[in-house]
Scaffold this active site. Structure first.
Site, PDB file in Angstrom:
ATOM      1  N   HIS A 201      -5.190  -4.907   5.951  1.00  0.00           N
ATOM      2  CA  HIS A 201      -3.881  -5.199   4.576  1.00  0.00           C
ATOM      3  C   HIS A 201      -3.957  -7.102   5.346  1.00  0.00           C
ATOM      4  O   HIS A 201      -3.580  -7.996   4.282  1.00  0.00           O
ATOM      5  CB  HIS A 201      -2.569  -5.079   4.812  1.00  0.00           C
ATOM      6  CG  HIS A 201      -2.626  -3.764   4.733  1.00  0.00           C
ATOM      7  ND1 HIS A 201      -1.342  -3.159   4.229  1.00  0.00           N
ATOM      8  CD2 HIS A 201      -4.173  -2.944   3.739  1.00  0.00           C
ATOM      9  CE1 HIS A 201      -1.702  -1.608   3.795  1.00  0.00           C
ATOM     10  NE2 HIS A 201      -2.963  -1.600   3.227  1.00  0.00           N
TER      11      HIS A 201
ATOM     12  N   ASP B  66      -7.523  -2.678  -0.476  1.00  0.00           N
ATOM     13  CA  ASP B  66      -8.357  -2.513   0.850  1.00  0.00           C
ATOM     14  C   ASP B  66      -9.130  -2.896   0.652  1.00  0.00           C
ATOM     15  O   ASP B  66      -9.728  -3.125   1.970  1.00  0.00           O
ATOM     16  CB  ASP B  66      -7.588  -1.468   0.782  1.00  0.00           C
ATOM     17  CG  ASP B  66      -6.714  -0.701   1.931  1.00  0.00           C
ATOM     18  OD1 ASP B  66      -5.497  -1.002   1.783  1.00  0.00           O
ATOM     19  OD2 ASP B  66      -6.772   0.541   1.052  1.00  0.00           O
TER      20      ASP B  66
ATOM     21  N   HIS C 205      -3.604  -1.637  -4.631  1.00  0.00           N
ATOM     22  CA  HIS C 205      -3.924  -1.325  -2.990  1.00  0.00           C
ATOM     23  C   HIS C 205      -5.375  -0.908  -2.894  1.00  0.00           C
ATOM     24  O   HIS C 205      -5.871  -2.059  -2.102  1.00  0.00           O
ATOM     25  CB  HIS C 205      -3.075  -0.697  -3.164  1.00  0.00           C
ATOM     26  CG  HIS C 205      -3.111  -0.266  -1.187  1.00  0.00           C
ATOM     27  ND1 HIS C 205      -2.453  -1.689  -0.694  1.00  0.00           N
ATOM     28  CD2 HIS C 205      -3.536   0.204  -0.647  1.00  0.00           C
ATOM     29  CE1 HIS C 205      -2.308  -1.570   0.226  1.00  0.00           C
ATOM     30  NE2 HIS C 205      -3.099  -0.070  -0.072  1.00  0.00           N
TER      31      HIS C 205
ATOM     32  N   HIS D  37     -11.895   3.451   2.507  1.00  0.00           N
ATOM     33  CA  HIS D  37     -12.104   2.473   3.398  1.00  0.00           C
ATOM     34  C   HIS D  37     -13.467   3.436   3.940  1.00  0.00           C
ATOM     35  O   HIS D  37     -14.279   2.103   4.611  1.00  0.00           O
ATOM     36  CB  HIS D  37     -11.277   2.597   4.621  1.00  0.00           C
ATOM     37  CG  HIS D  37      -9.774   2.623   4.312  1.00  0.00           C
ATOM     38  ND1 HIS D  37      -9.345   0.895   4.324  1.00  0.00           N
ATOM     39  CD2 HIS D  37      -8.341   2.835   4.608  1.00  0.00           C
ATOM     40  CE1 HIS D  37      -8.462   0.719   4.390  1.00  0.00           C
ATOM     41  NE2 HIS D  37      -8.172   1.398   4.025  1.00  0.00           N
TER      42      HIS D  37
END
Ligand code: ZN
Length: 301
Positions: free
Chosen positions: A77, A238, A234, A261
């Site tokens: 973040h 990321d 969001h 991720h």
């Protein structure tokens, strides 16, 4: 932006880590041109870890960096906020192993960086310009990057949940407003997964103050959502953080379908390995030159 940027003053913030729950003090300090983003563990004699793909450690629920056994957890973040605001060079000091989660979005980091001020530096920016598509596929999940004239992201998610379903968000450097459209989107999780995550030693610092939590029917946070598609925004937040581990801004169109991720990290590392799929360019030419006209004069390598 043709020149590199750092912050104009030292700024700090404190909070708890999302996964470890430990208290941490974070300080952002200006850094010279060509430094990149460096993390320093002040509790471990100032041990330094570069925010670079080669130092990516565990990637499942967060993107962590590791070097010689020293860990820095949940970096995405802050990295996203720095990349979203075009900050190239910063020294990030922390006195524990995990970055503070704050409100679960990148907005507090954007506010911190804005408070410090952003200062141009003499050196020009180097960027990674994609020349050929590079792709990672895992069943229904896909992540690819294509040649384009600016950094663009198209993110698509699909969750069989009444408030999520299918969502698609687009971001384009130069025309989208990172601070307003992407940074405020908070991380999210499902109530039924919380127990399992806690058993695995994760989200010890998690609460309704720093994540959107969903039960089977809807959002249980009393304040509700910041955007109807906050979940997808969001994921894009990321991705911007994870892609900053390339070490330089990207010129290319990233298309993500149900990624996360681990896939972000995989594509970043594959792109860096596939040296004929990109070239380093300096900033002004990078933005202006048509794709069909490679210009070796401005190629750094
Ligand atoms: Zn996140």
């Amino acid at each position: 932006m043709a020149s590199q940027h750092t912050i104009a003053a030292v700024v700090s913030v404190s909070g708890v880590g999302l996964h470890t729950g430990v208290k941490v003090n974070l300080r952002l300090c200006p850094a010279p041109a060509n430094t990149g983003i460096l993390f320093r563990r002040t509790d471990l004699e100032g041990f330094v870890i570069e925010a670079q793909s080669r130092n990516v450690a565990r990637v499942s629920y967060a993107t962590s960096l590791m070097k010689k056994g020293v860990l820095i957890s949940t970096t995405e973040h802050l990295l996203s906020a720095l990349a979203g605001l075009d900050v190239d060079n910063v020294l990030v000091e922390i006195d524990n192993l995990e970055l503070p989660i704050l409100d679960g979005s990148a907005r507090p980091f954007v506010e911190l960086i804005t408070k410090a001020g952003i200062r141009p530096q003499r050196a020009r920016r180097g960027l990674i310009r994609v020349l050929k598509p590079v792709e990672v596929v895992e069943g229904m999940r896909r992540l690819a990057v294509y040649p384009a004239d600016v950094f663009r992201v198209t993110y698509l998610i699909s969750f069989p949940h009444p408030v999520i379903g299918e969502q698609c968000v687009e971001f384009a450097s130069g025309s989208s407003d990172y601070a307003a459209e992407i940074a405020p989107a908070r991380t999210f999780g499902f109530l039924e997964e919380l127990e399992m995550l806690r058993k695995n030693g994760l989200i010890r610092g998690g609460s309704l103050e720093n994540a959107v939590v969903l039960d089977r029917k809807g959002v249980i946070n009393p304040e509700g959502l910041r955007f109807p598609d906050e979940f997808c925004r969001h994921k894009l937040l990321d991705l911007i953080g994870d892609f900053s581990l390339l070490g330089r801004p990207l010129i290319g169109h990233v298309v993500a379908e149900r990624a996360g991720h681990a896939m972000h990290a995989q594509l970043v590392s594959r792109l860096l390995r596939e040296r004929n799929s990109w070239k380093l360019v300096t900033a002004p030419e990078a933005a202006a030159k048509p794709l069909s006209e490679p210009d070796p004069v401005f190629a750094i390598n």
